[in-house]
Design a protein around this motif. Sequence first.
Motif, PDB file in Angstrom:
ATOM      1  N   THR A  51       0.735  -1.152  -0.209  1.00  0.00           N
ATOM      2  CA  THR A  51       0.001  -0.003   0.011  1.00  0.00           C
ATOM      3  C   THR A  51       0.987   1.178   0.005  1.00  0.00           C
ATOM      4  OG1 THR A  51      -0.212  -0.429   2.565  1.00  0.00           O
ATOM      5  CG2 THR A  51      -2.243  -1.164   1.109  1.00  0.00           C
ATOM      6  N   PRO A  52       0.978   2.060  -1.180  1.00  0.00           N
ATOM      7  CA  PRO A  52       1.932   3.083  -0.926  1.00  0.00           C
ATOM      8  C   PRO A  52       2.036   3.941  -0.230  1.00  0.00           C
ATOM      9  CG  PRO A  52       1.253   2.255  -3.549  1.00  0.00           C
ATOM     10  CD  PRO A  52       0.387   1.554  -2.328  1.00  0.00           C
ATOM     11  N   GLN A  53       0.998   4.306   0.467  1.00  0.00           N
ATOM     12  CA  GLN A  53       0.873   5.508   1.241  1.00  0.00           C
ATOM     13  C   GLN A  53       1.278   4.966   2.512  1.00  0.00           C
ATOM     14  OE1 GLN A  53      -3.646   6.647   1.846  1.00  0.00           O
ATOM     15  NE2 GLN A  53      -3.596   6.965  -0.167  1.00  0.00           N
ATOM     16  N   SER A  54       1.781   3.518   2.713  1.00  0.00           N
ATOM     17  CA  SER A  54       2.677   3.251   3.956  1.00  0.00           C
ATOM     18  C   SER A  54       4.043   2.897   3.786  1.00  0.00           C
ATOM     19  CB  SER A  54       1.817   2.063   4.582  1.00  0.00           C
ATOM     20  OG  SER A  54       0.375   2.207   4.852  1.00  0.00           O
ATOM     21  N   VAL A  55       4.723   3.275   2.422  1.00  0.00           N
ATOM     22  CA  VAL A  55       5.801   3.097   2.022  1.00  0.00           C
ATOM     23  C   VAL A  55       6.709   2.996   3.170  1.00  0.00           C
ATOM     24  CG1 VAL A  55       6.151   5.305   1.085  1.00  0.00           C
ATOM     25  CG2 VAL A  55       7.474   3.386   0.262  1.00  0.00           C
TER      26      VAL A  55
END
Length: 267
Positions: free
Chosen positions: A145-149
């Motif tokens: 999930t890219p927002q939690s990179v």
Amino acid sequence: MSSQTPASPRMTANRVQSKKGKEKIVCLTAYDYFSATFADAAGVDVILVGDSLGNVIQGHSSTLPVTLDQMVYHTEIVARAAKRALVVADMPFGSYQVSTSQAVDSAIQLMRAGAGAVKLEGPYYSEVQAILKAGIPVMAHIGMTPQSVHALGGFKVQGKTESDGERLLLELRALQESGAFAVVLELIPSELSERLTRETLMATIGIGAGVGCDGQIQVFHDLLGITPHHLKHAKRYGEIGQAMQDAIAAYVGEVKSASFPTKDNSF
Ligand code: KIV
């Protein structure tokens, strides 16, 4: 009486989910009027106004700087173009993590902009429920999930160990329980994605998750070869970036040599 065949029906969240197990679901991101027009005309089922616009439109290295106002702006543009596809608007970082009421407020803004559903990342079960209670279909998103990179330590394949696979399975079940109609599976080993797809009534939409998902999603700029990097999870169906570079270089050359405009372009 018209002799034309009736246009194919507008896609809805329900129609997308009902394709599960019968027909593959084709999804593509788009952020502007003409890319959305092309996607819609080509028969894409779901156009995602992805917060990946942070990378491919704004030139950031992550999606974190993207704001809700920017998502509303791009959703309005895409919704104007999409005649058949379901328009799903991504909820950007910071627009749903604070509280369920913040999540509902943000989702309402995206629906007012013309979306037919919203997407959010991660195990935000009560937010999914609250948004659904407001009458808004929700697409979930698990795996990478890219927002939690930053928390995930980079753009890495998820679910590689048995315990991480179990975690994803629990998240999947809880998201289904919360009422999501579909779920993006991002960077997940194919075998695990197949299992997740079998285990859920939600439509699974893969990106870097193998062919066993109910559908696939790609980022517009990756698909068309506009982004310079070659990504393992993406296939370049064109080299449009090079074509654009060549066309602009030809224009530069012709202006400099005074071979453009010709009489044909003049009044
Ligand atoms: O923002 C986006 O484009 C996405 C897809 C890659 C699923 O979330």
